[in-house]
Design a protein around this motif. Structure first.
Motif, PDB file in Angstrom:
ATOM      1  N   SER A 104       0.843  -1.193   0.000  1.00  0.00           N
ATOM      2  CA  SER A 104       0.000   0.000   0.000  1.00  0.00           C
ATOM      3  C   SER A 104       0.875   1.238   0.000  1.00  0.00           C
ATOM      4  O   SER A 104       2.036   1.193   0.419  1.00  0.00           O
ATOM      5  N   ASN A 135      -8.686   1.524  -4.160  1.00  0.00           N
ATOM      6  CA  ASN A 135      -8.831   2.391  -2.996  1.00  0.00           C
ATOM      7  C   ASN A 135     -10.018   1.872  -2.196  1.00  0.00           C
ATOM      8  O   ASN A 135     -11.166   2.031  -2.609  1.00  0.00           O
ATOM      9  N   LEU A 140      -4.080   0.640  -2.513  1.00  0.00           N
ATOM     10  CA  LEU A 140      -3.767  -0.697  -2.045  1.00  0.00           C
ATOM     11  C   LEU A 140      -3.502  -1.588  -3.257  1.00  0.00           C
ATOM     12  O   LEU A 140      -4.216  -1.506  -4.256  1.00  0.00           O
ATOM     13  N   TYR A 173      -2.026   1.562   5.856  1.00  0.00           N
ATOM     14  CA  TYR A 173      -2.999   2.160   4.937  1.00  0.00           C
ATOM     15  C   TYR A 173      -3.342   3.575   5.372  1.00  0.00           C
ATOM     16  O   TYR A 173      -3.542   3.847   6.563  1.00  0.00           O
TER      17      TYR A 173
END
Length: 351
Positions: free
Chosen positions: A91, A111, A96, A343
Motif C-alpha cells: 500500500s 482504494n 492498495l 494504509y
C-alpha cells in the motif's frame, strides 16, 4: 467567511475518509463539496497519516485494524468489491495493491475508501506465489491523475534477482537491466519501503535497495523493521525494554559506486516501554524479520510510517513515534508470521 465556511475550506481536506463520509451528512453544501473530484484530489494531498493496517485473517480474507475506529475505516474491509478473492500485498498513500488467487494471479490497484479498482496487465516475469512487490505512489497537487509504479524483484531461472516495474503512465511492465547475483539472498514480502525514489527491502542478508532513477541495487547492513519518519528511511528494534530507532542519514550511499560510509544514526531519545508492553532483549534466530521472543511468548514488531505496532500474544499495541505515546488496539486472532500493510484513509480517485 462564517465558521462553517472556514471549516469547509480549511479543515475538511485534512480529515480521513471515514470522518468525511460522516461530515457529508452535516448539510447539503458539505455533501456536495466532499463528493467532488477536486476535493478528493485536495484531500489525498493533505491527509497522509497512517490510519490502520490491512492483513490476512486466519480465514484467508483481508481484514482491517484501525488505529481509531471512530475516525478511520473502510466500508468493505474484506475487499469483496474486487472481482475475486485477493491477498493484500502492499500500500502507499491511500492506494492498495492486491493479488488475485486464480491461476492467472492478476494484480489489482484499489482504494478501499471509495471502492475504485483497476486490474493491471500481466507481468513478463514469474513473481512467484508471495511476491515482494512495492507500490510507489506520491500524490501531486499539480497532477489530478493518480500516477503510480509497482516494483517487484523476482528470481530468474538462473537464481539471480531481476526487477520488474509497472508504470501507470505506460500501462505496462518493463524489466530493468539491473541484476543482483546472490544465491543465498531472499527478499522478504511485505517489508518494502519507498523513500525519495529508492525502494528498500529486508532480506536474509540485510537491506536491499533499488534506485528507481539509476536502476541500481545495493546490499547494506543487517537491520530490522524498516519504516519512514519525516521523509527518511528508519529502522526500529527492541533492546532492554526500550524501542530504538535508527535513521538513514546518507541515502546516496546506496549506490554501488560509492565507498562504504557510516549512514545510520540513532534517533534520541529512546522510547522506554511501560509495564503493559513487557519485552525481553533476547532475539529469535530470525531476527531480521522483526520477531522477538522471551522463551514463552512471541512478540512481533511492525514499523509503518511514524507508527510502531507491537504484538504480544493476541494483543496489539500502537506507539506513535511523534507523540511518544502508546495505546492498546485490542485483541486479534492473526497468524503469528503475518505481516501488516499500512494504509492511509484517503479519497484518491483511480478514474
Amino acid at each position: 467567511m462564517d465558521l462553517k465556511g472556514i471549516i469547509r475550506e480549511n479543515a475538511l481536506p485534512y480529515l480521513p475518509a471515514k470522518s468525511l463520509f460522516r461530515c457529508a451528512g452535516v448539510c447539503r453544501g458539505w455533501r456536495f463539496q466532499i463528493s467532488t473530484a477536486f476535493f478528493a484530489h485536495n484531500q489525498s494531498n493533505s491527509f497522509r497519516g497512517i490510519s490502520g493496517f490491512f492483513f490476512q485473517s486466519l480465514a484467508g480474507m483481508p481484514a482491517f485494524m484501525s488505529l481509531d475506529p471512530r475516525a478511520y475505516g473502510v466500508p468493505d474491509p474484506s475487499l469483496t468489491f474486487l472481482p475475486e478473492p485477493v491477498d493484500v500485498r502492499t500500500s502507499c498513500n491511500g492506494l492498495l495493491c492486491c493479488q488475485g488467487r486464480t491461476p492467472y494471479r492478476p494484480y489489482y490497484i484499489c482504494n478501499p475508501a471509495n471502492k475504485q479498482w483497476k486490474e493491471l496487465s500481466k507481468p513478463d516475469g514469474d513473481h512467484g506465489p508471495d511476491p515482494a512487490v512495492v507500490l510507489v505512489f506520491e500524490p501531486s497537487i499539480m497532477n489530478f491523475t493518480a500516477n503510480y509504479k509497482l516494483v517487484c524483484p523476482f528470481p530468474s531461472e538462473l537464481g539471480e534477482y531481476k526487477f520488474e516495474v509497472y508504470s501507470s503512465d505506460r500501462g505496462s511492465w518493463r524489466t530493468s537491466g539491473e541484476i543482483r547475483f546472490d544465491d543465498n539472498e531472499k527478499l522478504l514480502p511485505k517489508t518494502g519501503v519507498h523513500v525519495n525514489g529508492i525502494v528498500y527491502w529486508l532480506s536474509t542478508r540485510g537491506v536491499t535497495s533499488f534506485d528507481l532513477n539509476s536502476e541500481l541495487c545495493r546490499l547494506s547492513s543487517n537491520l530490522e523493521n524498516l519504516g519512514m519518519i519525516n521523509g527518511k528511511l528508519c529502522a526500529a528494534c527492541l533492546r532492554n525494554q526500550k524501542l530504538i530507532v535508527f535513521m538513514l542519514t546518507n541515502p546516496q550511499s546506496h549506490t554501488r559506486r560509492r565507498a562504504a560510509v557510516k549512514t545510520w544514526t540513532r534517533i534520541l531519545p529512546e522510547i522506554k516501554l511501560d509495564s503493559t508492553l513487557p519485552v525481553e532483549s533476547t532475539t529469535c534466530p530470525c531476527n531480521y524479520s522483526g520477531r522477538y521472543c522471551d522463551g514463552h511468548n512471541q512478540l512481533h514488531i511492525v514499523f509503518v510510517g511514524d507508527v510502531v505496532v507491537l504484538r504480544k500474544r493476541n494483543s496489539y499495541y500502537c506507539i506513535d513515534m511523534n507523540k511518544k505515546a502508546s495505546n492498546c488496539l485490542g485483541e486479534y486472532i492473526i497468524h503469528p508470521y503475518e505481516r501488516f500493510v499500512g494504509y492511509v484513509n484517503g479519497l484518491v480517485n483511480l478514474y
